[in-house]
Design a protein around this motif. Structure first.
Motif, PDB file in Angstrom:
ATOM      1  N   THR A  10      62.104  63.525  43.552  1.00 40.00           N
ATOM      2  CA  THR A  10      61.093  64.540  43.255  1.00 40.00           C
ATOM      3  C   THR A  10      61.776  65.790  42.708  1.00 40.00           C
ATOM      4  O   THR A  10      62.984  65.991  42.895  1.00 40.00           O
ATOM      5  CB  THR A  10      60.299  64.944  44.517  1.00 40.00           C
ATOM      6  N   LEU A  11      60.991  66.627  42.077  1.00 42.45           N
ATOM      7  CA  LEU A  11      61.524  67.879  41.551  1.00 42.45           C
ATOM      8  C   LEU A  11      62.057  68.743  42.690  1.00 42.45           C
ATOM      9  O   LEU A  11      63.116  69.355  42.563  1.00 42.45           O
ATOM     10  CB  LEU A  11      60.442  68.624  40.758  1.00 42.45           C
ATOM     11  N   HIS A  15      65.842  70.235  43.012  1.00 47.19           N
ATOM     12  CA  HIS A  15      66.178  71.643  43.239  1.00 47.19           C
ATOM     13  C   HIS A  15      67.152  71.773  44.416  1.00 47.19           C
ATOM     14  O   HIS A  15      68.088  72.570  44.371  1.00 47.19           O
ATOM     15  CB  HIS A  15      64.933  72.472  43.519  1.00 47.19           C
ATOM     16  N   TYR A  43      67.512  67.022  35.785  1.00 45.39           N
ATOM     17  CA  TYR A  43      66.104  67.369  35.568  1.00 45.39           C
ATOM     18  C   TYR A  43      65.432  66.448  34.550  1.00 45.39           C
ATOM     19  O   TYR A  43      64.249  66.110  34.707  1.00 45.39           O
ATOM     20  CB  TYR A  43      65.959  68.834  35.159  1.00 45.39           C
ATOM     21  N   ILE A  46      64.597  63.357  36.470  1.00 41.73           N
ATOM     22  CA  ILE A  46      63.472  63.611  37.380  1.00 41.73           C
ATOM     23  C   ILE A  46      62.155  63.629  36.611  1.00 41.73           C
ATOM     24  O   ILE A  46      61.124  63.179  37.110  1.00 41.73           O
ATOM     25  CB  ILE A  46      63.689  64.922  38.159  1.00 41.73           C
ATOM     26  N   ASP A  50      59.359  61.715  38.641  1.00 40.49           N
ATOM     27  CA  ASP A  50      58.320  62.513  39.296  1.00 40.49           C
ATOM     28  C   ASP A  50      57.299  62.924  38.240  1.00 40.49           C
ATOM     29  O   ASP A  50      57.308  64.045  37.731  1.00 40.49           O
ATOM     30  CB  ASP A  50      58.959  63.738  39.966  1.00 40.49           C
ATOM     31  N   HIS A  53      55.344  66.173  38.093  1.00 42.16           N
ATOM     32  CA  HIS A  53      56.064  67.391  37.733  1.00 42.16           C
ATOM     33  C   HIS A  53      56.854  67.205  36.434  1.00 42.16           C
ATOM     34  O   HIS A  53      57.861  67.877  36.213  1.00 42.16           O
ATOM     35  CB  HIS A  53      57.008  67.788  38.875  1.00 42.16           C
ATOM     36  N   ALA A  57      59.786  69.709  35.168  1.00 39.70           N
ATOM     37  CA  ALA A  57      61.164  69.211  35.164  1.00 39.70           C
ATOM     38  C   ALA A  57      61.781  69.348  33.776  1.00 39.70           C
ATOM     39  O   ALA A  57      62.961  69.709  33.647  1.00 39.70           O
ATOM     40  CB  ALA A  57      61.206  67.760  35.639  1.00 39.70           C
ATOM     41  N   TRP A  60      62.849  72.892  33.309  1.00 44.28           N
ATOM     42  CA  TRP A  60      64.118  73.180  33.971  1.00 44.28           C
ATOM     43  C   TRP A  60      65.286  72.553  33.217  1.00 44.28           C
ATOM     44  O   TRP A  60      66.361  73.159  33.133  1.00 44.28           O
ATOM     45  CB  TRP A  60      64.088  72.737  35.434  1.00 44.28           C
TER      46      TRP A  60
END
Length: 83
Positions: A10-11, A15, A43, A46, A50, A53, A57, A60
């Motif tokens: 997951t994001l 993180h 990212y 991800i 995910d 998100h 992502a 990011w």
């Protein structure tokens, strides 16, 4: 014995990984460059996993790439290789 965490799914987990491996503020710029490029790869991965998100992502990933670009430019200006 080193225990590796499972790959983030997951994001939020991404993180957490990023914050866990963050170098000290006074680390060599080449360390920061490697950190930023690794974050961008994380990212992007991800974003595919995910899906809720996905766009965040990707944001990011782009942010980390821009930060890496600034460090790379700084290293080139100083005449150091941007490995």
């Amino acid at each position: 014995m080193i225990v590796r965490k499972a790959e983030p799914k997951t994001l939020r987990e991404a993180h957490e990984v990023v914050m866990d491996r963050r170098p000290p503020n006074n680390a060599n710029p080449s360390v920061w460059l490697a950190f930023r490029l690794g974050n961008a790869r994380l990212y992007k991965a991800i974003a595919d996993v995910d899906r809720g998100h996905h766009h965040e992502a990707l944001y990011w990933a782009g942010y980390e790439e821009r930060q890496a670009g600034e460090i790379s430019t700084e290293l080139q200006t100083e005449g150091k290789p941007a490995d």
